[in-house]
Design an enzyme around this catalytic site. Structure first.
Site, PDB file in Angstrom:
ATOM      1  N   ASP A 131       8.532   4.940  -2.593  1.00  0.00           N
ATOM      2  CA  ASP A 131       9.690   4.126  -2.950  1.00  0.00           C
ATOM      3  C   ASP A 131       9.724   3.795  -4.433  1.00  0.00           C
ATOM      4  O   ASP A 131      10.294   2.767  -4.819  1.00  0.00           O
ATOM      5  CB  ASP A 131       9.669   2.825  -2.140  1.00  0.00           C
ATOM      6  CG  ASP A 131       8.401   2.012  -2.368  1.00  0.00           C
ATOM      7  OD1 ASP A 131       7.317   2.624  -2.468  1.00  0.00           O
ATOM      8  OD2 ASP A 131       8.481   0.775  -2.469  1.00  0.00           O
ATOM      9  N   ARG A 166      14.179  14.354  -8.641  1.00  0.00           N
ATOM     10  CA  ARG A 166      13.673  13.347  -7.689  1.00  0.00           C
ATOM     11  C   ARG A 166      13.896  13.852  -6.254  1.00  0.00           C
ATOM     12  O   ARG A 166      13.028  13.715  -5.394  1.00  0.00           O
ATOM     13  CB  ARG A 166      14.389  11.996  -7.898  1.00  0.00           C
ATOM     14  CG  ARG A 166      14.050  11.332  -9.226  1.00  0.00           C
ATOM     15  CD  ARG A 166      14.511   9.875  -9.268  1.00  0.00           C
ATOM     16  NE  ARG A 166      15.951   9.713  -9.217  1.00  0.00           N
ATOM     17  CZ  ARG A 166      16.783   9.723 -10.271  1.00  0.00           C
ATOM     18  NH1 ARG A 166      16.286   9.865 -11.487  1.00  0.00           N
ATOM     19  NH2 ARG A 166      18.092   9.572 -10.114  1.00  0.00           N
ATOM     20  N   LYS A 169      10.350  -3.403   2.544  1.00  0.00           N
ATOM     21  CA  LYS A 169       9.222  -3.800   1.700  1.00  0.00           C
ATOM     22  C   LYS A 169       9.714  -4.672   0.550  1.00  0.00           C
ATOM     23  O   LYS A 169      10.775  -4.411  -0.027  1.00  0.00           O
ATOM     24  CB  LYS A 169       8.546  -2.560   1.145  1.00  0.00           C
ATOM     25  CG  LYS A 169       7.527  -2.870   0.049  1.00  0.00           C
ATOM     26  CD  LYS A 169       7.110  -1.646  -0.728  1.00  0.00           C
ATOM     27  CE  LYS A 169       6.924  -2.011  -2.192  1.00  0.00           C
ATOM     28  NZ  LYS A 169       6.365  -0.942  -3.001  1.00  0.00           N
ATOM     29  N   GLU A 221       4.209  -8.177   0.894  1.00  0.00           N
ATOM     30  CA  GLU A 221       3.291  -7.626  -0.112  1.00  0.00           C
ATOM     31  C   GLU A 221       3.150  -8.524  -1.355  1.00  0.00           C
ATOM     32  O   GLU A 221       3.888  -8.371  -2.319  1.00  0.00           O
ATOM     33  CB  GLU A 221       3.779  -6.235  -0.554  1.00  0.00           C
ATOM     34  CG  GLU A 221       2.844  -5.579  -1.571  1.00  0.00           C
ATOM     35  CD  GLU A 221       3.299  -4.189  -2.032  1.00  0.00           C
ATOM     36  OE1 GLU A 221       4.360  -3.722  -1.590  1.00  0.00           O
ATOM     37  OE2 GLU A 221       2.588  -3.587  -2.850  1.00  0.00           O
ATOM     38  N   GLU A 262       1.060  -8.534  -4.142  1.00  0.00           N
ATOM     39  CA  GLU A 262      -0.016  -7.738  -4.751  1.00  0.00           C
ATOM     40  C   GLU A 262      -0.790  -8.593  -5.752  1.00  0.00           C
ATOM     41  O   GLU A 262      -0.208  -9.158  -6.676  1.00  0.00           O
ATOM     42  CB  GLU A 262       0.558  -6.501  -5.460  1.00  0.00           C
ATOM     43  CG  GLU A 262      -0.537  -5.706  -6.177  1.00  0.00           C
ATOM     44  CD  GLU A 262      -0.105  -4.331  -6.680  1.00  0.00           C
ATOM     45  OE1 GLU A 262       1.019  -3.887  -6.350  1.00  0.00           O
ATOM     46  OE2 GLU A 262      -0.906  -3.710  -7.402  1.00  0.00           O
ATOM     47  N   LYS A 315       0.908  -6.085   3.445  1.00  0.00           N
ATOM     48  CA  LYS A 315       0.445  -5.069   2.500  1.00  0.00           C
ATOM     49  C   LYS A 315      -0.369  -5.774   1.418  1.00  0.00           C
ATOM     50  O   LYS A 315       0.133  -6.089   0.344  1.00  0.00           O
ATOM     51  CB  LYS A 315       1.656  -4.341   1.910  1.00  0.00           C
ATOM     52  CG  LYS A 315       1.282  -3.230   0.954  1.00  0.00           C
ATOM     53  CD  LYS A 315       2.346  -2.167   0.870  1.00  0.00           C
ATOM     54  CE  LYS A 315       2.052  -1.217  -0.261  1.00  0.00           C
ATOM     55  NZ  LYS A 315       2.855  -0.011  -0.246  1.00  0.00           N
ATOM     56  N   SER A 361      -2.902   0.786  -2.732  1.00  0.00           N
ATOM     57  CA  SER A 361      -4.064   1.367  -3.427  1.00  0.00           C
ATOM     58  C   SER A 361      -4.239   0.757  -4.814  1.00  0.00           C
ATOM     59  O   SER A 361      -5.372   0.717  -5.323  1.00  0.00           O
ATOM     60  CB  SER A 361      -3.973   2.887  -3.484  1.00  0.00           C
ATOM     61  OG  SER A 361      -2.834   3.336  -4.177  1.00  0.00           O
ATOM     62  N   GLY A 362      -3.168   0.323  -5.444  1.00  0.00           N
ATOM     63  CA  GLY A 362      -3.262  -0.514  -6.643  1.00  0.00           C
ATOM     64  C   GLY A 362      -3.912   0.073  -7.885  1.00  0.00           C
ATOM     65  O   GLY A 362      -4.275  -0.681  -8.779  1.00  0.00           O
ATOM     66  N   SER A 415      -0.978   1.918   3.075  1.00  0.00           N
ATOM     67  CA  SER A 415       0.410   2.124   2.662  1.00  0.00           C
ATOM     68  C   SER A 415       0.332   2.504   1.189  1.00  0.00           C
ATOM     69  O   SER A 415       0.697   1.726   0.316  1.00  0.00           O
ATOM     70  CB  SER A 415       1.227   0.841   2.859  1.00  0.00           C
ATOM     71  OG  SER A 415       2.526   1.020   2.324  1.00  0.00           O
TER      72      SER A 415
HETATM   73  P1  13P Z   1       0.107   1.956  -4.843  1.00  0.00           P
HETATM   74  O1  13P Z   1      -0.590   2.429  -3.586  1.00  0.00           O
HETATM   75  O2  13P Z   1       0.319   3.021  -5.854  1.00  0.00           O
HETATM   76  O3  13P Z   1      -0.519   0.710  -5.390  1.00  0.00           O
HETATM   77  O4  13P Z   1       1.578   1.548  -4.409  1.00  0.00           O
HETATM   78  C1  13P Z   1       1.739   0.691  -3.384  1.00  0.00           C
HETATM   79  C2  13P Z   1       3.073   0.083  -3.398  1.00  0.00           C
HETATM   80  O5  13P Z   1       3.248  -1.095  -3.581  1.00  0.00           O
HETATM   81  C3  13P Z   1       4.213   0.892  -3.086  1.00  0.00           C
HETATM   82  O6  13P Z   1       4.873   0.350  -2.004  1.00  0.00           O
END
Ligand code: 13P
Length: 398
Positions: free
Chosen positions: A73, A95, A185, A225, A227, A267, A309-310, A336
């Site tokens: 996304d 894209r 999301k 999420e 983060e 997430k 994965s961050g 995810s």
């Molecule tokens: P990453 O796994 O690259 O951190 O992306 C996660 C994200 O937030 C996309 O939805």
């Protein structure tokens, strides 16, 4: 109880509002309990949304054994950076070509249960003219949609940010549902080096909770999420402390907003040291800290925890997930990932039609590795050097 509360409400000054709500079509009713009297805790009316069962079913489907989410996304700006890294221009056609490659990888649905799309992709067709959404559904993958409108500076904070997108959200989520999306999301961020300030955490939690309630009202399972960015030189204990605070606040406001916990997915970031910390953590340490956090803060009613994965390398993200699945958890603990699923795939493709199959094979290798990690059976053998490269970018914006 519903009958009793209806009687109570008749003499209440807030009755009209509740009766107005009761008069709405169930399709528009929210998914949980609504308190209709400000002072009496017994004056509750239960409004089961017609979407409630569907939300639970969708969340369970996404959180099914051996499967996780492909996050694809990226906003047009971020996708442009990805394409630029392989020497391609950021055009709609490029894209589309890249996303066609991803959604049509043969057999992807064995490992991937949901795919998060950017709005452009939700309404787009593949290069051979099929709707992207239809290709996903044929692959047994639930289409999802990023609904936040990105981050902007948060005035009054310590250079922190807040996430936009609540205005007009309910009409967008209703339209996304009609277009075939079944989950959503909303990504907001918390920065450890910048505080985080109480204001930033509260704003993040409140925004997520409002978004979650609105999404459920439209039949979309919200992915929640917040983060916690990898940026910083702090140790793992500091991340743990901040994560506890953030998740406490998020669940407080989710409950306040009557969000149905069985119909959400989370997430989170894994609990790791900051990217610039000199002490590195092993997968076992990451798993111990992260599971401790989850056990303390996440109710077992929540069906799935789908990690981001961050900026970890592809292999690191898989090893950490595997370490968390060595014994049974109350929730489905899965992935995810965006970067940790797509990185080697994108490089292998390089924008060349003759590389599409090899790139799809690479995506399937990563998807399978994470599927095994979800089942606690990943060994880490035979991974490429590229997959071991970290992808942390300081101040990363998605
Ligand atoms: P990453 O796994 O690259 O951190 O992306 C996660 C994200 O937030 C996309 O939805």
């Amino acid at each position: 109880m519903a009958a009793a509360s209806a009687t109570l409400l008749k003499s209440s000054p807030v009755v009209e509002k509740c009766e107005w709500v009761k008069g709405q079509s169930l399709r528009h009713a929210s998914a949980a309990f609504v308190r209709c009297h400000p002072t009496s805790p017994s004056a509750l009316t239960v409004r089961a949304s017609s979407y409630a069962d569907e939300l639970v079913k969708t969340a369970k489907t996404i959180a099914s054994p051996g499967r996780g989410i492909l996050a694809m996304d990226e906003s047009n700006a971020t996708c442009g950076k990805r394409l630029d890294s392989i020497g391609l221009e950021n055009t709609e056609a490029n894209r589309q070509a890249y996303r066609t490659l991803l959604v049509s990888a043969p057999g992807l649905g064995e490992y991937i249960s949901g795919a998060i799309l950017f709005e452009e992709t939700l309404y787009q067709s593949t290069t051979d003219g099929k709707k992207m959404v239809d290709v996903l559904v044929e692959q047994n993958i639930v289409p999802g949609i990023k609904v936040d409108k990105g981050l902007v500076p948060l005035p009054g904070s310590n250079n922190e940010s807040w996430c936009q997108g609540l205005d007009g959200l309910s009409s967008r989520t209703a339209a996304y549902y009609r277009q075939g999306a079944r989950f959503a999301k909303w990504r907001t961020v918390v920065s450890i080096p910048n505080g985080p300030s109480a204001l930033a955490v509260k704003e993040a939690a409140w925004g997520l909770a409002r978004y979650a309630a609105i999404s459920q009202d439209s039949g979309l399972v919200p992915i929640v999420e917040p983060e916690i960015l990898l940026d910083g030189d702090h140790g793992i204990d500091r991340t743990f402390e901040v994560a506890q605070k953030v998740w406490a606040e998020v669940f407080f406001y989710l409950a306040e907003n009557n969000v149905l916990f069985e119909g959400i997915l989370l997430k989170p970031s894994m609990v790791t040291p900051g990217a610039e910390c000199k002490d590195k953590a092993t997968p076992q340490q990451v798993a111990d800290y992260t599971l401790k956090l989850l056990h303390r803060r996440i109710p077992p009613a929540v069906p799935g925890i789908m990690f981001l994965s961050g900026g970890q390398s592809e292999v690191e993200a898989t090893l950490n997930l595997n370490a968390m699945n060595q014994s049974p958890n109350p929730w489905h603990v899965s992935f995810s990932y965006a970067r940790a699923l797509q990185n080697t795939c994108l490089k292998t493709w390089g924008g060349r039609p003759e590389n599409v199959k090899a790139a799809q094979d690479t995506l399937l290798v990563r998807a399978k590795a994470n599927s095994l990690a979800q089942l606690g059976k990943y060994t880490g053998e035979g991974e490429s050097e590229e997959a071991k490269k970290g992808m942390f970018v300081k101040g990363y914006v998605y």
